[in-house]
Design a protein around this motif. Sequence first.
Motif, mmCIF file in Angstrom:
data_model
loop_
_atom_site.group_PDB
_atom_site.id
_atom_site.type_symbol
_atom_site.label_atom_id
_atom_site.label_comp_id
_atom_site.label_asym_id
_atom_site.label_seq_id
_atom_site.Cartn_x
_atom_site.Cartn_y
_atom_site.Cartn_z
ATOM 1 N N GLY A 155 27.184 -2.716 0.242
ATOM 2 C CA GLY A 155 27.147 -3.928 1.054
ATOM 3 C C GLY A 155 28.115 -4.969 0.530
ATOM 4 N N LEU A 156 28.639 -5.795 1.451
ATOM 5 C CA LEU A 156 29.430 -6.970 1.086
ATOM 6 C C LEU A 156 28.485 -8.164 1.160
ATOM 7 C CD1 LEU A 156 31.979 -8.622 0.491
ATOM 8 C CD2 LEU A 156 32.493 -8.553 2.946
ATOM 9 N N ALA A 208 19.382 -2.262 -3.253
ATOM 10 C CA ALA A 208 18.924 -1.439 -2.131
ATOM 11 C C ALA A 208 18.037 -2.247 -1.192
ATOM 12 C CB ALA A 208 18.170 -0.216 -2.658
ATOM 13 N N ASP A 209 17.175 -3.091 -1.749
ATOM 14 C CA ASP A 209 16.297 -3.910 -0.905
ATOM 15 C C ASP A 209 17.106 -4.917 -0.088
ATOM 16 O OD1 ASP A 209 14.116 -2.549 -1.858
ATOM 17 O OD2 ASP A 209 13.541 -4.092 -3.327
ATOM 18 N N ARG A 210 18.108 -5.535 -0.701
ATOM 19 C CA ARG A 210 18.912 -6.528 0.033
ATOM 20 C C ARG A 210 19.712 -5.852 1.139
ATOM 21 N NH1 ARG A 210 19.481 -11.366 -1.092
ATOM 22 N NH2 ARG A 210 21.679 -11.551 -0.488
ATOM 23 N N ILE A 211 20.286 -4.706 0.829
ATOM 24 C CA ILE A 211 21.026 -3.972 1.869
ATOM 25 C C ILE A 211 20.076 -3.562 2.987
ATOM 26 C CG2 ILE A 211 22.338 -1.878 2.378
ATOM 27 C CD1 ILE A 211 23.401 -2.053 -0.545
ATOM 28 N N GLY A 212 18.871 -3.087 2.613
ATOM 29 C CA GLY A 212 17.906 -2.659 3.621
ATOM 30 C C GLY A 212 17.449 -3.811 4.507
ATOM 31 N N VAL A 238 24.408 -10.083 4.118
ATOM 32 C CA VAL A 238 24.923 -8.850 3.517
ATOM 33 C C VAL A 238 25.395 -7.965 4.660
ATOM 34 C CG1 VAL A 238 24.405 -6.781 2.186
ATOM 35 C CG2 VAL A 238 23.407 -8.989 1.511
ATOM 36 N N PHE A 239 26.668 -7.590 4.646
ATOM 37 C CA PHE A 239 27.202 -6.663 5.635
ATOM 38 C C PHE A 239 27.008 -5.243 5.094
ATOM 39 C CE2 PHE A 239 29.718 -10.554 6.217
ATOM 40 C CZ PHE A 239 29.519 -10.782 7.576
ATOM 41 N N PRO A 240 26.104 -4.455 5.665
ATOM 42 C CA PRO A 240 25.902 -3.089 5.168
ATOM 43 C C PRO A 240 27.162 -2.234 5.336
ATOM 44 C CG PRO A 240 24.059 -3.794 6.536
ATOM 45 C CD PRO A 240 25.157 -4.809 6.725
#
Length: 720
Positions: free
Chosen positions: A63-64, A175-179, A124-126
């Motif tokens: 993610g960005l 992983a949680d932030r991307i999710g 966050v851009f996945p």
Amino acid sequence: MKFRFTLHGFLWLGAIAVAQFGLLMPTTATAASSSAYEVTAVEARLISAQDAVSAEAETLSAGLELNLGDGWKTYWRSPGEVGVPPQIDWSGSENVASVDFLWPAPERFTAFSIENFGYHEEVVFPLQVTLENPGQPVDLKANVKLLTCSEVCVPQDFDLALRLPNGSGIDQDSADRIGTFLARVPAEGGAAGIVTARSHINEDFTRLTIEITSSSEFHAPDVFPEIGNGGALGKPDIRVGGSRTLWAEFPILAYMAEKATPLSVTVTDGPERAFTVTPEPVTAAPVPPFDVARVIPGVDQLVWIALVAFLGGLILNAMPCVLPVLSIKLSSAMKSEGRSRGQVRAGFLAAAAGVMVFMWLLATLLFALQRIGVAVGWGLQFQNPVFLVLMLLVLGLFTANLFGFFEISLPAALTTRLTRVGGGAGYWADFATGLFGAVMATPCSAPFLGTAIAFALAGRAMDIAMVFTMLGLGLASPYMLVAIAPGLVRFLPKPGRWMLALKAGLGLLLIGTAAWLFYVLIGVAGWRATLVVGSLGAALAVASVSPWLSKNLRWPLGLTLAALAIVAAPSLATRPETAGQRGKISWIAFDRGDIARRVSRGEVVFVDVTADWCLTCKANKALVLERDPVLAALNGPEVSPMLADWTRPNEAIARFLEANNRYGIPFNAVYGPSAPEGIVLSEILSSGAVLAALRDAGSSTNSDGDGKYTELTRGAGAPD
């Protein structure tokens, strides 16, 4: 006119200066995040759900991450009318076959009546990274070009790098932030329970209508259409019907057919629901649904708007533009002397009927024009030279009648027949008095009037009918009062020689009104057309009273001269210089995009939408704007007075008014660093209100973080 504005050089120079003062603060990289790029506006890093690349891994979840400073924002893939979306170059990466960049659902930001879409606080851009050699280490390198905006716009250009070696393990925080943000990426329409999606763009590309039906209920949806590069849409009208039908209509501010793409529509409905659909184009615009939210407690709302419309019409009787209307009313009242109570009542009811018929005809016309996509508004008929000539001819007839040059009468046979049925030929004159009085009241605006007209023209046929009916009742209330109590006529002075002086005075008022209409005609059609119309009008006046012309010749000659004047007005019309830009105030020409550019330099912008035919505008100018202390403030170094002259049709001004939910003038608003969305003033200006708005708009404060941000620029690279 289809156009967009570009970034000005000063913005980019300012951006460099701001960037130089930003603190670059590299942080220690962890296994699943890159070192950070950090300035005042934004902190950015690459993050990954995996600590390392496992032996069988073909893809990675990354993610960005952007953490935006207080009051700052950045843009979505379709930024709206302004802005630039993030641009990422992955060419420096190693062992990367492709990167799928996903876009979480955006938010809507509005400033200067400009709509744009993006993110604030954090996003966050996945990233779905496909490896060129599965199981091998990865060097993920991104060159990021990003536009961040608050009270200034700062372009960011930086590099991020994230290396993942061989191994195993999960970074649960990343992983949680991307999710979290992956869940905010809009689903495809079918997966979101969408049943049908339809769209329609009208023939002249000025209006987009969308209708979406869903298997689940809509609550508070927002709609984000994408019409291709160079396209721009105004403020939407969004309605929900039956809880599962979403209807939205957008004014199209710019449309470039050569860059247009198949329409894509993203819808958000609270934090948990977002989807994207490709609507099916249809040949007829979907009809607005019955909007429960507007009717329940719709009765209360409709009753309130009805009262506002009635008060607006009532106050209109006392506005400066209705002097000719008042003179016609007085003339009608004089004729009532000697008539029975029943005749007086019937005469004033006929005048009230004239007012109501005009209002209903106007409502029908505006609704029809609105349905075919034509810009509509209060008083717009005064932009038409043919209408102005017709009004001049009617005024000439009334004036000649008051001065006794001739009497307006119906043919003897028709008069006799009307008398037999109890109407009396005079009732037709009363009806015409009310009708013409209502026509001449339309170039004015009054307190409450703008609110009522905006509600009507932004709503359904029922709303238009209700508002214009109540407006007509308010305007006709003086007639109706006499009709209810005919005995009031007894309080008028007894007939005598004073009536001759009164008739002469009323005639002079009508002559003054005619002179004003000629002035308006100059602004609308130019000097050449006005001189020809004036010459034909003078010839008509001479022919109507010439003793050497027989009565059998007067009417044919008069009708011929009148027809020539009506034809000459539009055919000889030119594009004259706008007279309104001369005066005591140092006006600059209206430019919607220039409002943002000037506010970005710390200026306060006072916008005055006016027209030669708007007498309320003229009163505001003479009594408030061109008098100290307001005059000194408008000509001061910190204020930019911007004039939008709507004497003639102007699509940009019409769209600006519509974006502010206004359909009539005067319209005055003040924009500044503390008022990016504008402080809208009342139709009737006061010195205190104008000075307070200028002061409040100029106070330098930051955004409160609730979505009220100052827009400074249009999309980079877009054509002027």
